[in-house]
Design an enzyme around this catalytic site. Structure first.
Site, PDB file in Angstrom:
ATOM      1  N   LYS A  41       0.824  -1.203   0.000  1.00 23.93           N
ATOM      2  CA  LYS A  41       0.000   0.000   0.000  1.00 23.93           C
ATOM      3  C   LYS A  41       0.864   1.261   0.000  1.00 23.93           C
ATOM      4  CE  LYS A  41      -3.238  -2.252   3.152  1.00 23.93           C
ATOM      5  NZ  LYS A  41      -3.791  -2.196   4.536  1.00 23.93           N
ATOM      6  N   GLY A  42       2.136   1.094   0.328  1.00 21.51           N
ATOM      7  CA  GLY A  42       2.998   2.243   0.620  1.00 21.51           C
ATOM      8  C   GLY A  42       3.148   3.276  -0.477  1.00 21.51           C
ATOM      9  N   GLU A  97       7.613   2.422  -6.315  1.00 18.46           N
ATOM     10  CA  GLU A  97       7.856   1.921  -4.949  1.00 18.46           C
ATOM     11  C   GLU A  97       7.893   3.080  -3.958  1.00 18.46           C
ATOM     12  OE1 GLU A  97       8.168  -0.558  -2.994  1.00 18.46           O
ATOM     13  OE2 GLU A  97       9.050  -2.313  -3.964  1.00 18.46           O
ATOM     14  N   ASP A  98       7.511   2.791  -2.732  1.00 22.89           N
ATOM     15  CA  ASP A  98       7.639   3.797  -1.674  1.00 22.89           C
ATOM     16  C   ASP A  98       9.075   3.885  -1.174  1.00 22.89           C
ATOM     17  OD1 ASP A  98       7.550   1.239  -0.556  1.00 22.89           O
ATOM     18  OD2 ASP A  98       6.162   1.754   1.050  1.00 22.89           O
ATOM     19  N   ASP A 101      14.575  -0.897   0.842  1.00 20.43           N
ATOM     20  CA  ASP A 101      15.295  -1.081   2.105  1.00 20.43           C
ATOM     21  C   ASP A 101      16.380  -2.147   1.872  1.00 20.43           C
ATOM     22  OD1 ASP A 101      15.865  -1.054   4.845  1.00 20.43           O
ATOM     23  OD2 ASP A 101      14.182  -2.323   5.381  1.00 20.43           O
ATOM     24  N   LYS A 129      17.249   3.408   1.060  1.00 18.94           N
ATOM     25  CA  LYS A 129      18.181   3.343   2.201  1.00 18.94           C
ATOM     26  C   LYS A 129      19.398   2.543   1.746  1.00 18.94           C
ATOM     27  CE  LYS A 129      14.609   2.641   5.730  1.00 18.94           C
ATOM     28  NZ  LYS A 129      14.170   1.689   6.767  1.00 18.94           N
ATOM     29  N   PHE A 150      13.938   3.948  10.584  1.00 18.89           N
ATOM     30  CA  PHE A 150      12.575   3.554  10.220  1.00 18.89           C
ATOM     31  C   PHE A 150      11.728   4.813  10.040  1.00 18.89           C
ATOM     32  CE2 PHE A 150       8.304   1.948  10.545  1.00 18.89           C
ATOM     33  CZ  PHE A 150       8.387   0.789   9.798  1.00 18.89           C
ATOM     34  N   VAL A 151      11.152   4.957   8.850  1.00 22.50           N
ATOM     35  CA  VAL A 151      10.399   6.179   8.546  1.00 22.50           C
ATOM     36  C   VAL A 151       8.925   5.872   8.267  1.00 22.50           C
ATOM     37  CG1 VAL A 151      12.379   7.499   7.690  1.00 22.50           C
ATOM     38  CG2 VAL A 151      11.085   6.059   6.096  1.00 22.50           C
ATOM     39  N   ASP A 157       3.910   3.166   6.554  1.00 23.82           N
ATOM     40  CA  ASP A 157       3.215   2.952   7.818  1.00 23.82           C
ATOM     41  C   ASP A 157       4.107   2.319   8.886  1.00 23.82           C
ATOM     42  OD1 ASP A 157       3.352   0.299   6.593  1.00 23.82           O
ATOM     43  OD2 ASP A 157       1.982  -0.320   8.178  1.00 23.82           O
ATOM     44  N   ARG A 163       0.202   6.470   7.498  1.00 23.13           N
ATOM     45  CA  ARG A 163       0.284   6.552   6.034  1.00 23.13           C
ATOM     46  C   ARG A 163      -0.185   7.900   5.513  1.00 23.13           C
ATOM     47  NH1 ARG A 163       1.314   1.421   3.947  1.00 23.13           N
ATOM     48  NH2 ARG A 163       0.350  -0.324   5.022  1.00 23.13           N
TER      49      ARG A 163
HETATM   50  P1  IMP Z   1      12.750  -4.395   1.285  1.00 19.39           P
HETATM   51  O1  IMP Z   1      12.177  -5.607   0.641  1.00 19.39           O
HETATM   52  O2  IMP Z   1      13.580  -4.738   2.501  1.00 19.39           O
HETATM   53  O3  IMP Z   1      13.516  -3.491   0.332  1.00 19.39           O
HETATM   54  O4  IMP Z   1      11.557  -3.584   1.893  1.00 19.39           O
HETATM   55  C1  IMP Z   1      10.601  -2.984   1.104  1.00 19.39           C
HETATM   56  C2  IMP Z   1       9.322  -2.730   1.876  1.00 19.39           C
HETATM   57  O5  IMP Z   1       9.517  -2.732   3.318  1.00 19.39           O
HETATM   58  C3  IMP Z   1       8.796  -1.351   1.542  1.00 19.39           C
HETATM   59  O6  IMP Z   1       8.016  -1.382   0.379  1.00 19.39           O
HETATM   60  C4  IMP Z   1       8.030  -0.989   2.804  1.00 19.39           C
HETATM   61  O7  IMP Z   1       6.723  -1.500   2.735  1.00 19.39           O
HETATM   62  C5  IMP Z   1       8.778  -1.692   3.920  1.00 19.39           C
HETATM   63  N1  IMP Z   1       9.725  -0.786   4.598  1.00 19.39           N
HETATM   64  C6  IMP Z   1      11.068  -0.809   4.530  1.00 19.39           C
HETATM   65  N2  IMP Z   1      11.610   0.188   5.259  1.00 19.39           N
HETATM   66  C7  IMP Z   1      10.560   0.850   5.813  1.00 19.39           C
HETATM   67  C8  IMP Z   1      10.474   2.012   6.664  1.00 19.39           C
HETATM   68  O8  IMP Z   1      11.461   2.653   7.076  1.00 19.39           O
HETATM   69  N3  IMP Z   1       9.210   2.407   7.011  1.00 19.39           N
HETATM   70  C9  IMP Z   1       8.094   1.755   6.569  1.00 19.39           C
HETATM   71  N4  IMP Z   1       8.134   0.692   5.764  1.00 19.39           N
HETATM   72  C10 IMP Z   1       9.365   0.234   5.389  1.00 19.39           C
END
Ligand code: IMP
Length: 174
Positions: A41-42, A97-98, A101, A129, A150-151, A157, A163
């Protein structure tokens, strides 16, 4: 005690960056058809704002992957909860993408979408990040590189809260 939020990116700075991304993306696609694929949803607010800055040749669809399950650390497992409605074969696809990470979600989504033979596949992520990256993955357009914190806000969210904030904040839970 309430969660502590400290602003990292203001609403004005977000909007200015989304403006600039819109101009760049519009120029790069040069009026060709473009399918925006929002990752739920981000990305919902970012996709809404970005799409308003793009030309008329735009369609929109969404995918949803498994989330962090309400917490702040990744389970390491990515599952598709909601697949695309649109057949992307032969289309210019821009994945919206939001945040990237560890890169796990994006790596998985890139693989999943590229086997469907789009004409092109690129990624725009509002936030990245770099220090948290475990899975190397390509991101063609990045809004902001941020520290490994963490944001929340502007779509992102913590346990489904925050959100709706129009800015990005670092969260320190109560
Ligand atoms: P990744 O697969 O580790 O790159 O994470 C991607 C997903 O994790 C994002 O689309 C977010 O939904 C969630 N996420 C990662 N970091 C954060 C954060 O700092 N705040 C909120 N959601 C996060």
């Amino acid at each position: 005690m309430a969660d502590v939020l400290s602003t990292l990116i203001s609403e004005a700075d977000l909007q200015a960056r989304v403006d600039a991304l819109g101009v760049q993306i519009d120029a790069d696609y040069g009026g060709e058809e473009l399918l925006l694929v929002g990752v739920l949803k981000g990305s919902f607010l970012f996709l809404a704002d970005l799409s308003k800055r793009l030309g008329t040749n735009v369609s929109i669809d969404f995918v949803q992957t498994s989330s962090y399950g309400g917490g702040k650390s990744s389970s390491g497992v990515v599952q598709i909860r909601k697949d695309l409605d649109i057949n992307i074969e032969g289309k210019n696809v821009l994945l919206v993408e939001d945040i990237v990470d560890t890169g796990l979600t994006l790596t998985h989504l890139r693989e999943l979408l590229s086997v469907r033979k789009p004409k092109s596949l690129k990624v725009v992520s509002l936030l990245s990040k770099p220090e948290a990256r475990v899975h190397k993955t390509q991101i063609e357009y990045v809004g902001f590189e941020i520290p490994n914190a963490f944001v929340v806000g502007y779509g992102l969210d913590y346990a489904e809260r925050y959100r709706n904030l129009p800015y990005i904040a670092i969260l320190q839970p109560e």
